[in-house]
Scaffold this motif. Structure first.
Motif, PDB file in Angstrom:
ATOM      1  N   LYS A 137       0.852  -1.184   0.000  1.00  0.00           N
ATOM      2  CA  LYS A 137       0.000   0.000   0.000  1.00  0.00           C
ATOM      3  C   LYS A 137       0.888   1.233   0.000  1.00  0.00           C
ATOM      4  O   LYS A 137       1.911   1.269   0.684  1.00  0.00           O
ATOM      5  N   ILE A 138       0.497   2.235  -0.776  1.00  0.00           N
ATOM      6  CA  ILE A 138       1.252   3.483  -0.781  1.00  0.00           C
ATOM      7  C   ILE A 138       0.969   4.202   0.524  1.00  0.00           C
ATOM      8  O   ILE A 138      -0.179   4.393   0.906  1.00  0.00           O
ATOM      9  N   LYS A 139       2.040   4.596   1.212  1.00  0.00           N
ATOM     10  CA  LYS A 139       1.918   5.302   2.489  1.00  0.00           C
ATOM     11  C   LYS A 139       2.270   6.779   2.360  1.00  0.00           C
ATOM     12  O   LYS A 139       1.841   7.586   3.172  1.00  0.00           O
ATOM     13  N   GLY A 140       3.087   7.128   1.356  1.00  0.00           N
ATOM     14  CA  GLY A 140       3.469   8.513   1.182  1.00  0.00           C
ATOM     15  C   GLY A 140       4.219   8.720  -0.117  1.00  0.00           C
ATOM     16  O   GLY A 140       4.579   7.767  -0.808  1.00  0.00           O
ATOM     17  N   ALA A 141       4.458  10.005  -0.444  1.00  0.00           N
ATOM     18  CA  ALA A 141       5.168  10.327  -1.687  1.00  0.00           C
ATOM     19  C   ALA A 141       5.746  11.727  -1.614  1.00  0.00           C
ATOM     20  O   ALA A 141       5.221  12.589  -0.900  1.00  0.00           O
ATOM     21  N   ILE A 142       6.806  11.925  -2.364  1.00  0.00           N
ATOM     22  CA  ILE A 142       7.404  13.242  -2.570  1.00  0.00           C
ATOM     23  C   ILE A 142       7.561  13.417  -4.073  1.00  0.00           C
ATOM     24  O   ILE A 142       8.159  12.558  -4.734  1.00  0.00           O
ATOM     25  N   PHE A 143       7.005  14.491  -4.612  1.00  0.00           N
ATOM     26  CA  PHE A 143       7.140  14.812  -6.028  1.00  0.00           C
ATOM     27  C   PHE A 143       7.756  16.200  -6.139  1.00  0.00           C
ATOM     28  O   PHE A 143       7.301  17.136  -5.487  1.00  0.00           O
ATOM     29  N   ILE A 144       8.762  16.332  -7.005  1.00  0.00           N
ATOM     30  CA  ILE A 144       9.382  17.631  -7.269  1.00  0.00           C
ATOM     31  C   ILE A 144       9.450  17.802  -8.782  1.00  0.00           C
ATOM     32  O   ILE A 144       9.952  16.935  -9.490  1.00  0.00           O
ATOM     33  N   GLY A 145       8.923  18.917  -9.268  1.00  0.00           N
ATOM     34  CA  GLY A 145       8.972  19.225 -10.697  1.00  0.00           C
ATOM     35  C   GLY A 145       7.726  18.828 -11.455  1.00  0.00           C
ATOM     36  O   GLY A 145       7.222  19.589 -12.256  1.00  0.00           O
ATOM     37  N   ASP A 146       7.228  17.633 -11.228  1.00  0.00           N
ATOM     38  CA  ASP A 146       6.015  17.144 -11.887  1.00  0.00           C
ATOM     39  C   ASP A 146       5.105  16.594 -10.794  1.00  0.00           C
ATOM     40  O   ASP A 146       5.348  15.516 -10.257  1.00  0.00           O
ATOM     41  N   ILE A 147       4.044  17.335 -10.466  1.00  0.00           N
ATOM     42  CA  ILE A 147       3.181  16.930  -9.354  1.00  0.00           C
ATOM     43  C   ILE A 147       1.764  16.581  -9.814  1.00  0.00           C
ATOM     44  O   ILE A 147       0.868  16.445  -8.994  1.00  0.00           O
ATOM     45  N   LYS A 148       1.569  16.409 -11.120  1.00  0.00           N
ATOM     46  CA  LYS A 148       0.213  16.243 -11.647  1.00  0.00           C
ATOM     47  C   LYS A 148      -0.532  15.042 -11.065  1.00  0.00           C
ATOM     48  O   LYS A 148      -1.759  15.057 -11.008  1.00  0.00           O
ATOM     49  N   ASP A 149       0.161  14.025 -10.606  1.00  0.00           N
ATOM     50  CA  ASP A 149      -0.507  12.823 -10.093  1.00  0.00           C
ATOM     51  C   ASP A 149      -0.671  12.818  -8.579  1.00  0.00           C
ATOM     52  O   ASP A 149      -1.046  11.807  -8.002  1.00  0.00           O
ATOM     53  N   TYR A 150      -0.435  13.943  -7.915  1.00  0.00           N
ATOM     54  CA  TYR A 150      -0.448  13.907  -6.456  1.00  0.00           C
ATOM     55  C   TYR A 150      -1.830  13.594  -5.886  1.00  0.00           C
ATOM     56  O   TYR A 150      -1.948  12.916  -4.865  1.00  0.00           O
ATOM     57  N   MET A 151      -2.902  14.033  -6.542  1.00  0.00           N
ATOM     58  CA  MET A 151      -4.249  13.731  -6.043  1.00  0.00           C
ATOM     59  C   MET A 151      -4.561  12.239  -6.187  1.00  0.00           C
ATOM     60  O   MET A 151      -5.225  11.655  -5.332  1.00  0.00           O
ATOM     61  N   LYS A 152      -4.056  11.624  -7.258  1.00  0.00           N
ATOM     62  CA  LYS A 152      -4.239  10.184  -7.442  1.00  0.00           C
ATOM     63  C   LYS A 152      -3.560   9.434  -6.290  1.00  0.00           C
ATOM     64  O   LYS A 152      -4.148   8.519  -5.698  1.00  0.00           O
ATOM     65  N   ILE A 153      -2.346   9.844  -5.956  1.00  0.00           N
ATOM     66  CA  ILE A 153      -1.614   9.222  -4.843  1.00  0.00           C
ATOM     67  C   ILE A 153      -2.354   9.456  -3.532  1.00  0.00           C
ATOM     68  O   ILE A 153      -2.525   8.536  -2.726  1.00  0.00           O
TER      69      ILE A 153
END
Length: 142
Positions: free
Chosen positions: A87-103
């Motif tokens: 299961k995904i517990k967390g994420a860090i995105f830098i530069g391209d954040i378009k999928d952050y709501m999906k995560i």
């Protein structure tokens, strides 16, 4: 007795952020109106733009020996996803954040997710498996 907002504690955690207060208020209001809804916590996220670069941190970004970490890095894009028990517990995105709501939604739902789906989220639009510049790194922290 219902409580919500910056000083409301849930499961030993005080969120102190607007999205949590909003989710708590919705649960509070629905219960006052006679519905039965339980607050289950808020997936924390911080979204910033620093020096013109979009950044977002979502969920639990602490790794331990039971956490797998998937990293994608290419040019000015960096994505790191923390996975525990499939299961995904967390994420860090830098530069391209378009999928952050999906995560964020995957974290909130607690869905078991396969590695192909994670790789699809990590890659950039228009990429294919023959793109030699992309790098996927799997790390088990510990």
């Amino acid at each position: 007795i219902y409580a919500c907002g910056d000083v409301c504690e849930y499961n030993g955690k005080i969120y102190g952020i607007w999205p949590a207060a909003k989710e708590q208020a919705v649960v509070c209001a629905k219960n006052i109106l006679g519905n039965s809804l339980e607050y289950k916590g808020t997936v924390l996220q911080t979204k910033l733009k620093v020096a013109g670069i979009d950044m977002v941190s979502i969920g639990d970004i602490k790794a331990d020996e039971k956490t797998d970490v998937e990293i994608f890095q290419k040019h000015n894009i960096y994505k790191k996803i923390f996975i525990k028990k499939d299961k995904i517990k967390g994420a860090i995105f830098i530069g391209d954040i378009k999928d952050y709501m999906k995560i964020q939604n995957l974290i909130k739902k607690g869905e078991i997710i396969d590695r192909k789906t994670i790789k699809d989220i990590l890659k950039e639009d228009g990429e294919n498996e023959k793109d030699g510049e992309k790098r996927y790194i799997k790390i088990t922290e510990g």
